[in-house]
Design a protein around this motif. Structure first.
Motif, PDB file in Angstrom:
ATOM      1  N   VAL A  14       0.833  -1.204   0.000  1.00  0.00           N
ATOM      2  CA  VAL A  14       0.000   0.000   0.000  1.00  0.00           C
ATOM      3  C   VAL A  14       0.867   1.254   0.000  1.00  0.00           C
ATOM      4  CG1 VAL A  14      -1.638   1.347   1.373  1.00  0.00           C
ATOM      5  CG2 VAL A  14      -1.985  -1.107   1.056  1.00  0.00           C
ATOM      6  N   ALA A  15       1.941   1.224   0.803  1.00  0.00           N
ATOM      7  CA  ALA A  15       2.843   2.383   0.854  1.00  0.00           C
ATOM      8  C   ALA A  15       3.476   2.631  -0.507  1.00  0.00           C
ATOM      9  CB  ALA A  15       3.923   2.143   1.912  1.00  0.00           C
ATOM     10  N   VAL A 189       8.941  12.219   2.118  1.00  0.00           N
ATOM     11  CA  VAL A 189       8.384  12.303   3.474  1.00  0.00           C
ATOM     12  C   VAL A 189       7.466  11.116   3.744  1.00  0.00           C
ATOM     13  CG1 VAL A 189       6.871  13.651   4.976  1.00  0.00           C
ATOM     14  CG2 VAL A 189       8.623  14.793   3.619  1.00  0.00           C
ATOM     15  N   MET A 190       6.639  10.773   2.764  1.00  0.00           N
ATOM     16  CA  MET A 190       5.753   9.624   2.933  1.00  0.00           C
ATOM     17  C   MET A 190       6.543   8.334   3.106  1.00  0.00           C
ATOM     18  SD  MET A 190       2.753  10.483   0.135  1.00  0.00           S
ATOM     19  CE  MET A 190       1.998   8.868   0.369  1.00  0.00           C
ATOM     20  N   ALA A 191       7.606   8.178   2.293  1.00  0.00           N
ATOM     21  CA  ALA A 191       8.437   6.979   2.414  1.00  0.00           C
ATOM     22  C   ALA A 191       9.086   6.907   3.793  1.00  0.00           C
ATOM     23  CB  ALA A 191       9.504   6.977   1.321  1.00  0.00           C
ATOM     24  N   LEU A 192       9.594   8.059   4.265  1.00  0.00           N
ATOM     25  CA  LEU A 192      10.208   8.084   5.591  1.00  0.00           C
ATOM     26  C   LEU A 192       9.174   7.792   6.677  1.00  0.00           C
ATOM     27  CD1 LEU A 192      12.702   8.657   7.322  1.00  0.00           C
ATOM     28  CD2 LEU A 192      12.075  11.070   7.302  1.00  0.00           C
ATOM     29  N   ALA A 193       7.991   8.405   6.549  1.00  0.00           N
ATOM     30  CA  ALA A 193       6.946   8.180   7.550  1.00  0.00           C
ATOM     31  C   ALA A 193       6.505   6.726   7.570  1.00  0.00           C
ATOM     32  CB  ALA A 193       5.748   9.100   7.264  1.00  0.00           C
ATOM     33  N   PHE A 194       6.288   6.161   6.372  1.00  0.00           N
ATOM     34  CA  PHE A 194       5.914   4.742   6.309  1.00  0.00           C
ATOM     35  C   PHE A 194       7.028   3.869   6.868  1.00  0.00           C
ATOM     36  CE2 PHE A 194       2.575   5.807   3.094  1.00  0.00           C
ATOM     37  CZ  PHE A 194       1.533   5.132   3.705  1.00  0.00           C
TER      38      PHE A 194
END
Length: 472
Positions: A14-15, A189-194
């Motif tokens: 999903v990520a 940022v999304m990759a880091l957050a995930f």
């Protein structure tokens, strides 16, 4: 993090899909923007060609009108006059198209007025035709001047449109750049957050596994997260319960074996002592020798059983660490003071070097390990010898060196020196033979802290080094 029905693999997919969708949307937007800019460029080029062609055609129509007008005046031919009217109509249509493409009235109105003036000169008495022909020629010169001004204005209009198009291109480029950079930054940022969100349960799993390795079995393991991580958490908690049961069984076994072995051995030792004292009757020389052998072996067996129990208890306790912030330098000095009478009796010099180093350790167990090594160094050192302790704070670990000037460890014993109940061939002549568990217990305590102990090559005597990691 609450329990999730999805697995780690599904959440990771999903990520990736979300990040891919974001980058794909940015790419599509960039593609559509590029296509729009290309369409504007093609339209602007077509309009520029049309305007330039119209301005050129206006000049050509003026030449056609001039020839037809002057010839019609000289020859008095109606067909030539008709050709002039047709050319004039075409010229007016061209001028109208130029007006629709931003040609200001101050440029088109004088042209129309001049054409109207020329048209008026074509009408008149035949006797004045030659005079009017000269006036028409002069009027067309003025009309050509107007054509030149209109052509220059058309080029200015084309240039302005090109500049506006270039400005639009630059604005679109900046917007597109901002969108692409923003999309990439948001994707990062999304990759880091995930990554942080999905890695957190695994960090907790790692911490739980380390806790099991250090035998911290009193804390239940309950890690929330994806379904597969949740299953691993449940399995680890089941393992924790099993280890708790095994430790309890081992403790019961040690208590049971202690009672079962020591009680009959004590009775046997007392019975042999009674025989040796002659309570059951006087013994002859052979019988007394047998009794002495029995007494010696029962004592030896008792020492071995007690050593076995001490080693098992130490191995069990090694995993029960009670860490506290400890000054290692002060710990070394305390152990030296605790054995001061022992090493002073041998007229030894004991030195400690180093700066204070603080670690999260089980103070009692490390003190026992250092005390055991110091005791061995005193035991093996010659009278008047020197024992040196050195404490160093190294990157990620602390190092404790203990070196003496005794006979050292034989080469054949170096690989087995930390095995339980192994005794080296070099033993002090005036000392009681050891049980061979001291260094084994030291080894267990150091390993329980995640450290290591090794015997280093040394020119004269034994040189042991303990390395303890900084606890995390």
């Amino acid at each position: 993090m609450k329990a999730l029905r999805f697995s780690f693999q599904q959440l990771l997919l999903v990520a990736f899909l979300l990040i891919g969708a974001l980058l794909g949307a940015a790419a599509l937007r960039a593609l559509f923007s590029l296509e729009s800019l290309m369409a504007q460029s093609r339209e602007s080029a077509a309009q520029a060609i049309a305007l330039s062609t119209a301005a050129q055609s206006l000049g050509e129509r003026s030449l056609t009108m001039e020839r037809a007008a002057r010839q019609s005046l000289v020859l008095r031919d109606s067909q030539l006059r008709k050709r002039f009217d047709e050319a004039a109509g075409n010229a007016r249509d061209i001028l109208h198209r130029l007006e629709e493409n931003e040609l200001p009235p101050e440029f088109s109105t004088p042209w129309r007025e001049q054409l109207t003036h020329i048209t008026g000169l074509l009408d008149g008495e035949p006797e004045t035709a030659l005079d009017r022909e000269r006036e028409v020629a002069l009027a067309f010169r003025e009309l050509n001047d107007h054509n030149t001004v209109i052509a220059q204005k058309v080029q200015a209009i084309i240039g302005g449109r090109n500049e506006a198009l270039q400005a639009g291109f630059e604005t679109s480029r900046q917007q597109l750049t901002q969108q692409v950079v923003g999309s990439i930054a948001l994707a990062a940022v999304m990759a880091l957050a995930f990554g942080v969100w999905l890695a957190r349960p695994f960090q907790r799993l790692e911490k739980a596994i380390v806790g099991l390795g250090e035998n911290r079995l009193d804390t239940p393991i309950d890690i929330q997260g994806p379904s597969d991580v949740r299953r691993v958490s449940q399995q680890l908690d089941w393992l924790r319960l099993r280890l708790t049961e095994l430790d309890a069984d081992k403790a019961r076994f040690l208590r049971h074996i202690s009672h079962e072995l020591k009680t009959p051995l004590a009775s046997l030792h007392e019975g042999v002592a009674v025989l040796g004292d002659g309570v059951a009757g006087a013994l002859n020389a052979n019988q007394a020798e047998v009794v002495n052998i029995l007494q010696h072996n029962t004592q030896l067996l008792q020492h071995q059983i007690e050593a076995l129990l001490r080693f098992n208890a130490a191995a069990f306790e090694a995993r029960q660490l009670k860490r506290e912030n400890t000054n290692l330098l002060a710990l070394l000095e305390d152990q030296i003071d605790a054995q001061r009478l022992h090493w002073q009796a041998h007229q030894l010099t004991v030195q400690v070097e180093g700066q204070p180093v603080f670690l999260q350790i089980d103070r009692e167990k490390i003190a026992s390990a250092v005390g055991n090594l110091l005791s061995n160094a005193i035991r093996y050192s010659p009278h008047g010898g020197r024992i040196q302790l050195r404490l160093l704070d190294l990157p990620g670990r602390a190092s404790i060196d203990i070196a003496d000037q005794g006979p050292g460890v034989a080469e054949v014993d170096r690989d087995r020196i930390f095995e339980p109940f192994y005794r080296g061939e070099r033993q002090p002549l005036d000392a009681v033979r050891g049980t061979g568990i001291g260094l084994s217990i030291v080894h267990e305590y150091i390993l329980a802290h995640g450290g290591r102990i090794e015997l280093l090559p040394y020119r004269n005597g034994a040189h042991f080094r303990i390395e303890l990691p900084h606890a995390t």
